[in-house]
Motif scaffolding. Structure first.
Motif, short mmCIF file in Angstrom:
data_model
loop_
_atom_site.label_atom_id
_atom_site.label_comp_id
_atom_site.label_asym_id
_atom_site.label_seq_id
_atom_site.Cartn_x
_atom_site.Cartn_y
_atom_site.Cartn_z
N GLU A 45 14.76 -0.36 12.72
CA GLU A 45 15.75 0.56 13.27
C GLU A 45 17.13 -0.08 13.19
OE1 GLU A 45 13.58 2.82 16.85
OE2 GLU A 45 13.72 0.65 17.15
N ARG A 46 18.09 0.71 12.78
CA ARG A 46 19.49 0.26 12.74
C ARG A 46 19.66 -1.05 11.97
NH1 ARG A 46 20.25 1.49 19.03
NH2 ARG A 46 20.16 3.73 18.89
N GLY A 47 18.91 -1.18 10.88
CA GLY A 47 19.03 -2.35 10.03
C GLY A 47 18.34 -3.60 10.53
N GLN A 48 17.50 -3.47 11.54
CA GLN A 48 16.83 -4.63 12.12
C GLN A 48 15.32 -4.41 12.17
OE1 GLN A 48 18.36 -7.48 13.24
NE2 GLN A 48 20.33 -6.69 12.57
N PHE A 49 14.56 -5.44 11.80
CA PHE A 49 13.11 -5.41 11.97
C PHE A 49 12.81 -5.87 13.39
CE2 PHE A 49 13.26 -5.62 7.36
CZ PHE A 49 12.24 -4.74 7.01
N VAL A 52 0.83 -1.20 0.00
CA VAL A 52 0.00 0.00 0.00
C VAL A 52 0.86 1.25 0.00
CG1 VAL A 52 -1.71 1.34 1.31
CG2 VAL A 52 -1.93 -1.14 1.14
N HIS A 53 1.82 1.32 0.91
CA HIS A 53 2.65 2.51 1.07
C HIS A 53 4.08 2.06 1.36
CE1 HIS A 53 3.62 6.67 2.23
NE2 HIS A 53 4.39 6.10 3.14
N GLU A 54 4.91 2.07 0.32
CA GLU A 54 6.30 1.67 0.47
C GLU A 54 7.16 2.68 -0.28
OE1 GLU A 54 6.80 -2.44 -0.67
OE2 GLU A 54 4.94 -2.99 0.33
N THR A 55 8.17 3.20 0.39
CA THR A 55 9.06 4.17 -0.25
C THR A 55 10.32 3.47 -0.72
OG1 THR A 55 9.99 4.77 1.88
CG2 THR A 55 8.18 6.12 1.09
N SER A 56 10.90 4.01 -1.79
CA SER A 56 12.11 3.43 -2.32
C SER A 56 13.09 4.55 -2.65
CB SER A 56 11.79 2.63 -3.59
OG SER A 56 12.94 1.99 -4.07
N PRO A 57 14.31 4.46 -2.18
CA PRO A 57 14.82 3.42 -1.29
C PRO A 57 14.20 3.55 0.09
CG PRO A 57 16.44 5.17 -1.51
CD PRO A 57 15.31 5.51 -2.43
N PRO A 58 14.19 2.45 0.84
CA PRO A 58 13.60 2.52 2.17
C PRO A 58 14.39 3.46 3.08
CG PRO A 58 14.53 0.34 1.76
CD PRO A 58 14.68 1.13 0.50
N PRO A 59 13.69 4.17 3.96
CA PRO A 59 14.39 5.06 4.89
C PRO A 59 15.18 4.26 5.93
CG PRO A 59 12.03 5.07 5.30
CD PRO A 59 12.26 4.22 4.09
N THR A 60 15.98 4.97 6.68
CA THR A 60 16.81 4.34 7.71
C THR A 60 15.98 3.73 8.83
OG1 THR A 60 18.50 5.98 7.24
CG2 THR A 60 18.76 4.73 9.26
#
Length: 84
Positions: free
Chosen positions: A52-56, A25-33
């Motif tokens: 956050e910090r490269g971790q889901f 639905v709402h995905e930005t590219s490139p993904p934010p930090t």
């Protein structure tokens, strides 16, 4: 509330578009930090959490899209949204 209604509600509440990602639905590219996300989980459920910090970091799991969307709205803007 479904994912489309959630995206509209978060935008209407003034959240920056890069602060959240909603699957399909709402995905930005490139993904934010750093961002909040709502996505299908393993099996039939839904996951809500923060990247956050490269971790889901999954903060909550739900059986329904509606419950997951409502939790994300309440968590991010502190209010109850549309019912449904």
């Amino acid at each position: 509330m479904n994912r489309h209604e959630l995206a509209e509600a978060l935008t209407a509440a003034g959240l920056p578009p890069e602060s959240f990602q909603i699957a399909e639905v709402h995905e930005t590219s490139p993904p934010p930090t750093d961002f909040w996300f709502l996505r299908p989980g393993s099996g039939d459920g839904w996951e809500v959490g923060a990247y956050e910090r490269g971790q889901f970091d999954v903060r909550a799991n739900f059986d329904t899209e509606s419950d997951a969307a409502q939790w994300m709205l309440t968590t991010l803007v502190g209010q109850r949204g549309l019912s449904g």
